[in-house]
Design an enzyme around this catalytic site. Sequence first.
Site, short mmCIF file in Angstrom:
data_model
loop_
_atom_site.label_atom_id
_atom_site.label_comp_id
_atom_site.label_asym_id
_atom_site.label_seq_id
_atom_site.Cartn_x
_atom_site.Cartn_y
_atom_site.Cartn_z
N GLU A 172 0.79 -4.26 -6.90
CA GLU A 172 1.69 -3.82 -5.81
C GLU A 172 1.78 -4.90 -4.72
O GLU A 172 1.52 -4.64 -3.55
CB GLU A 172 1.24 -2.48 -5.22
CG GLU A 172 1.41 -1.34 -6.21
CD GLU A 172 1.33 0.07 -5.60
OE1 GLU A 172 1.04 0.21 -4.40
OE2 GLU A 172 1.59 1.03 -6.35
N GLU A 300 0.08 2.55 -13.43
CA GLU A 300 -0.37 3.64 -12.55
C GLU A 300 0.66 4.73 -12.67
O GLU A 300 1.84 4.51 -12.37
CB GLU A 300 -0.47 3.18 -11.09
CG GLU A 300 -1.66 2.30 -10.82
CD GLU A 300 -1.84 1.98 -9.34
OE1 GLU A 300 -1.49 2.81 -8.47
OE2 GLU A 300 -2.34 0.87 -9.05
O1 AHR Z 1 -3.88 4.92 -7.07
C1 AHR Z 1 -3.99 4.83 -5.70
C2 AHR Z 1 -3.19 3.67 -5.14
O2 AHR Z 1 -1.83 3.89 -5.37
C3 AHR Z 1 -3.43 2.32 -5.78
O3 AHR Z 1 -4.55 1.68 -5.26
C4 AHR Z 1 -2.18 1.58 -5.46
O4 AHR Z 1 -1.89 0.58 -6.40
C5 AHR Z 1 -1.12 2.67 -5.42
O5 AHR Z 1 -0.33 2.58 -4.31
#
Ligand code: AHR
Length: 496
Positions: A172, A300
């Site tokens: 990110e 994710e």
């Molecule tokens: O999963 C929690 C957070 O969500 C992670 O650290 C990040 O990559 C995303 O914004």
Amino acid sequence: MKAVIDIRNKKNKISRHIYGHFSEHLGRCVYGGYWVGEDSPIPNINGIRTDIVEAMKAIKVPNIRWPGGCFADDYNWMDGIGPKETRPPMVNTHWGGVLENNHFGTHEFMDLCEQIGCEPYICGNVGSGTVREMRNWVEYLTDDGNSPMAQLRRKNGRDRAWDIQFFGIGNENWGCGGFMKAEYYANEFRRYATYARNYKSMGETNWWQVAPLIKIAGGSNAEDLQWTETLMREAGRFMGGLSVHCYVKPGEESSGTVFSKDSWYQTAVNTLNKESLLKQNISIMDFYDPEKRVLMAVDEWGMWVDNEPGTNNAFLFQQNTMRSAMSAALMLHIFQKYSDRIRLCNLAQTINVLQAIIFTEGAKMVKTPTYHLFDLFKKHQDSYYVPVAWDEKPKSIKMGLPNADISASASDNGKVFITIVNLSADDKAEIVLNFAGRKARSVKGGFISGEVTAHNTFDNPNRVQVQELNDIQVVNGEALLSLFPCTIAAVEAELE
Ligand code: AHR
């Protein structure tokens, strides 16, 4: 409703890696989740909880992404090697400012993967780390020669290099990973990825693209198509993969356990709506990479609900219910449908965080409905995707949803595996499975079910668990199933 599954139409292999998991140094995922330390009275091997390893082996976890997340871009891997008493602590600035003692580092993570029998997916630091730090980490992990980092690894007790397939170049980086602009990150990706060398294929032409190290660029949150476009245009030829993050919110009723049936339906709509977003990202990738060399890593994903009342807000401890399992099932069906491009995915986040598959409390452990969902889906791993056609379409229920969602795959030995979600919270679903001219010889399966808020707790750990599906008849080679409302089933058919 009658679904037609014609295995002559079988397509690409569904990579087992789309059933992967994500574990960050966040809240109680690593410490108290996996890691209790060698001296703990909780049964462990080398400090890693045995009950967790056994539970993860049982659902065939294929890979784990680590150490973050946002944490990855603040992490110096050098602090997590060597004797534990000399490892310097750090403050986990993203997640509550707690002290991180670095007792769980590279060797412990790789040991965890070896105990489970899964592959590591390591995410390197672009946001605050140097190119040299990342370069050295890759050398430490993967060089079998006599480089300085290989020698340091040996000094720390590991002779052989590890096999690493997946390596993330930041996370990110449009947000917590440095608030970079897409063009800037594309350049950074090219620079960092250059020095994340492939020690196992040194000297080959096109060495920047050669396996085994698949270098994965930090992608967007699925909505930022501009990010995907810029990355593919400017850096696509240097990548092995591009990540996309895909969290689902349930709508207004965002409590983990207290919500109405409307929220079940709204969650299904919100999950299914992700398909068009993923498709748009895939179209961009197809434009720049028609051969589909670059994999999409949805590294994710999962439901994001309210933190449980009374818990540390920075720890993201959230309960999960049949609603969560249903959302995961629909999302996995989407991944399966696009599995020629989506070849790596990681549910956030394994233990005690977000859509966890396991909760722990001291020595206690409980499996969530989402854990059982992954158990039900495991036979899709490395099977071939088979599109489902309809002889009689599912009827429409609330909010324009179909009453059932189905996905199928065929294994090398000709067995057909079908997962089905009854999206109705009120009515049974009567489903006929037809095999397009082939006859089913035997059909068996399992399911999870319960009211929309059903969940497992330490006091009631088996409220949701896999049960045998008895309501199956085979008539003229077709399988007839009857599923309770709010049910997810998995069925395996052997054909004549
Ligand atoms: O999963 C929690 C957070 O969500 C992670 O650290 C990040 O990559 C995303 O914004």
